[in-house]
Scaffold this active site. Structure first.
Site, PDB file in Angstrom:
ATOM      1  N   SER A  56      11.316  62.020 -32.243  1.00 12.69           N
ATOM      2  CA  SER A  56      12.078  61.063 -31.433  1.00 12.69           C
ATOM      3  C   SER A  56      11.871  59.598 -31.793  1.00 12.69           C
ATOM      4  CB  SER A  56      11.769  61.260 -29.951  1.00 12.69           C
ATOM      5  OG  SER A  56      12.340  62.461 -29.498  1.00 12.69           O
ATOM      6  N   LYS A  98      10.613  51.999 -24.473  1.00 13.99           N
ATOM      7  CA  LYS A  98      11.345  53.214 -24.114  1.00 13.99           C
ATOM      8  C   LYS A  98      11.096  53.561 -22.647  1.00 13.99           C
ATOM      9  CE  LYS A  98      11.978  57.954 -25.899  1.00 13.99           C
ATOM     10  NZ  LYS A  98      11.409  58.971 -26.816  1.00 13.99           N
ATOM     11  N   SER A 152      15.048  61.395 -29.296  1.00 16.14           N
ATOM     12  CA  SER A 152      15.405  60.880 -27.990  1.00 16.14           C
ATOM     13  C   SER A 152      15.373  59.351 -27.906  1.00 16.14           C
ATOM     14  CB  SER A 152      14.456  61.440 -26.930  1.00 16.14           C
ATOM     15  OG  SER A 152      13.130  61.016 -27.152  1.00 16.14           O
TER      16      SER A 152
END
Lengths: 98, 514
Positions: free
Chosen positions: B183, B84, B159
């Site tokens: 997330s 990420k 997210s």
């Protein structure tokens, strides 16, 4: 709780160092009011004797031996800087002109 | 057992690792297969913000060389992983999905990245996300949204939608996510994958671009519970560079996943995380999973956590407060964007900072910074931040009471399946509700997992079931998760992702694209 006015939001943008435009202030004020209404309920739930929780686990101070460890080189530290000069971060002036 | 498909991208990380260990495939072959898959499907999925093909192939070659030389290698050496974009990677751009960090290449690795590299995992690239991890759909990314591989018109969650979509689209067998309010788990739920938020402090936060420091936690994304366990063991454990890191080794997650036993286990279904407000297909699949665990010998009871009702509200006071402080570091001085205001002669540093933050931050980030600035300001601190912290105590007490009666808690991961891109973009509060079931775990610091429970009847989209365990008992999630997964796989006759539609592919660029 008092509702957030457009002036309040403009003031908060100043505190947060965000130069919001007029259009943005109009939009954000409305949205923030809705969000604030949705979260305000949290303010009236807990009895006075409940202690606040700032962190999920008990925190204790952490120490380590005071020995040298490798860090960033000046080149690495400055690599992402918008501007640099003589191995230093070059920044705009910090004082208002008189 | 090694994978049976001729396509290496369909293999599990565990199968790839086994085949790599005996020299049946090389790390370079495995890496090439995934880079080709990314080139073919990512134009439509947009899971990646940056693909580091050359670095990945070089790392793969190094693993192959090390293996040929007989050097000791980690259990996942040669297996590709996507990271990420909120995690710093030396030599690979790291933007956190924000315009303010466009093109920033960090001069250091996060501790978890150091561990991935040391373990011989091959970093494919950086995955898309909501800006600074603020969102539940990736639509707040400054670089455009990621599309759900199950339906490209729908959100992949957020997210960490990029990490979940990369795994679901077979672009990577493993990915790293971060979970501040859901997330990792919410994207896992809506993409039919597995995601784990470890106990707070279980994985080092050193090198994570901070959103809310008392809530953030990095963890594994994968297509199976066992794969997630293997990745968790690589990245977990004490790190002296993070003062909130728990001084203990990573949990024995793989062992727990292999044992996969729930007989005699006490499982609590959280009354407040279900019922009205949860999509019918979500409830049906969840109830089935509960019944499967009962059939397997678990004892299931209903438990009540009355303060969870206020978790979302408390979270949206605590998170913006911490975020507004953390994001003060983006000051246009040391790294990132610098924008000089129009029409100002010789602007001051403060004017440059304000112009930069206005140009560099998106709307959701601005909303939360302003909200946090308000909640922390004099005269309102006690009413907002102080009260929210008390609610946090009540939520932790609810968990404590529940875990006095049961070993593991269970709920749907999200109230709905993946919604359409754009559907909630202009309604922040509706977007926030996506995380209503995942937020309590972050507030209390306990570990949570989401794994696929099947497809909702009404829309054919994945449903996630959430498991929660007491702090530091992450291994329990893997035991229960693997047991449930095995029963569901038997029922489905194969992995859920086999039912996802084939993705449109782009011809490899080396042939020349029209």
């Amino acid at each position: 709780m008092a509702a957030l006015t457009r002036d309040d939001v403009a003031h908060l943008c100043g505190l947060a160092r965000i130069a919001a435009t007029d259009t943005e202030l109009d939009r954000l004020s409305g949205q923030l009011g809705v969000i604030l209404d949705a979260v305000a309920g949290a303010g009236e739930v807990a009895p006075a004797d409940v202690p606040p929780m700032s962190h999920p686990l008990p925190l204790t101070n952490v120490t380590r031996p005071d020995v040298l460890r490798p860090g960033l080189t000046p080149e690495q530290a400055l690599a992402g800087a918008p501007a640099s000069e003589q191995q230093r971060f070059r920044v705009p002036r910090i004082l208002e002109q008189d | 057992m090694t994978g049976t498909s001729p396509d290496l991208t369909r293999w599990s990380a565990t199968d790839l690792a086994a085949a790599l260990a005996v020299g049946e495939v090389s790390a370079v072959e495995v890496t090439r297969a995934h880079l080709d898959r990314i080139a073919a499907v990512d134009p439509e999925v947009h899971a990646f913000l940056h693909v580091g093909a050359d670095g990945a192939l070089a790392a793969a070659r190094a693993v192959d060389d090390a293996r040929a030389a007989g050097r000791p290698l980690g259990p996942l050496a040669g297996v590709p992983v996507a990271v990420k974009d909120v995690v710093t990677t030396q030599g690979l751009p790291t933007t956190a999905g924000s315009r303010i960090l466009a093109g920033w290449v960090p001069p250091y690795d996060a501790t978890l990245v150091t561990r991935l590299r040391a373990g011989g995992l091959v970093l494919l690239g950086k995955t898309n996300m909501d800006e600074f991890a603020m969102g539940s759909s990736t639509e707040h990314s400054a670089y455009g949204p990621t599309h759900n591989p199950w339906d490209l018109e729908r959100i992949p969650g957020g997210s960490g939608g990029g990490s979940a979509a990369a795994v679901a689209a077979f672009e990577a067998p493993l990915a790293i996510g971060t979970d501040t309010g859901g997330s990792i788990r919410q994207p896992a739920a809506v993409t039919g994958t597995v995601g784990v938020k470890p106990t707070y402090g279980g994985v080092s936060r050193y090198g994570l671009i901070a959103l809310a420091s008392s809530l953030d936690q990095a963890g594994p994304c994968a297509r199976s519970v066992l794969d997630a366990a293997a990745l968790h063991e690589v990245i977990g454990g004490h790190d002296p560079r993070d003062s909130t890191s728990i001084d203990a080794p990573a949990p024995a997650a793989v062992e727990a996943a292999r044992r996969a036993d729930v007989r005699g286990l006490r499982i609590g279904v959280v009354r407040e995380l279900g019922g009205d407000g949860y999509q019918a297909g979500v409830r049906t699949r969840f109830d089935e999973s509960v019944q499967l665990l009962v059939d397997a010998g678990a004892e299931v009871v209903e438990v009540s956590c009355p303060s969870f009702e206020y978790a979302l509200a408390a979270y949206y006071l605590i998170l913006p407060s911490e975020a507004s402080s953390n994001l003060a570091r983006f000051d246009a001085m040391r790294y990132g964007l610098r924008v000089v205001p129009d029409g100002v002669d010789a602007p001051t540093a403060e004017q440059v900072m304000a112009a930069t933050r206005d140009a560099g931050f998106g709307d959701e980030v601005k909303r939360r910074i302003i909200l946090g600035t308000y909640a922390l300001s004099s005269g309102y601190y006690d009413a907002y931040y102080g009260q929210a912290q008390k609610v946090r105590t009540l939520i932790a007490r609810d968990f404590e009471a529940a875990f006095g009666r049961v070993d593991v808690l269970m709920s749907p991961t999200t109230p709905t399946t993946a919604f359409r891109l754009g559907e909630k973009l202009d309604d922040p509060v509706a977007m926030y509700l996506s995380d209503v079931a995942t937020i309590p775990a972050n507030l209390a610091g306990i570990p949570g997992m989401s794994l696929p429970a099947g497809l909702a009847d009404e829309d054919g989209l994945p449903v996630g079931v959430q498991l929660l365990a007491p702090a530091t008992h992450d291994a329990r999630l893997y035991g229960v998760g693997a047991a449930l997964e095995a029963m569901l796989l038997e029922r489905w006759g194969g992995p859920l992702l086999d039912r996802a539609p084939a993705l449109p592919t782009t011809a490899p660029t080396r042939e020349g694209v029209a």
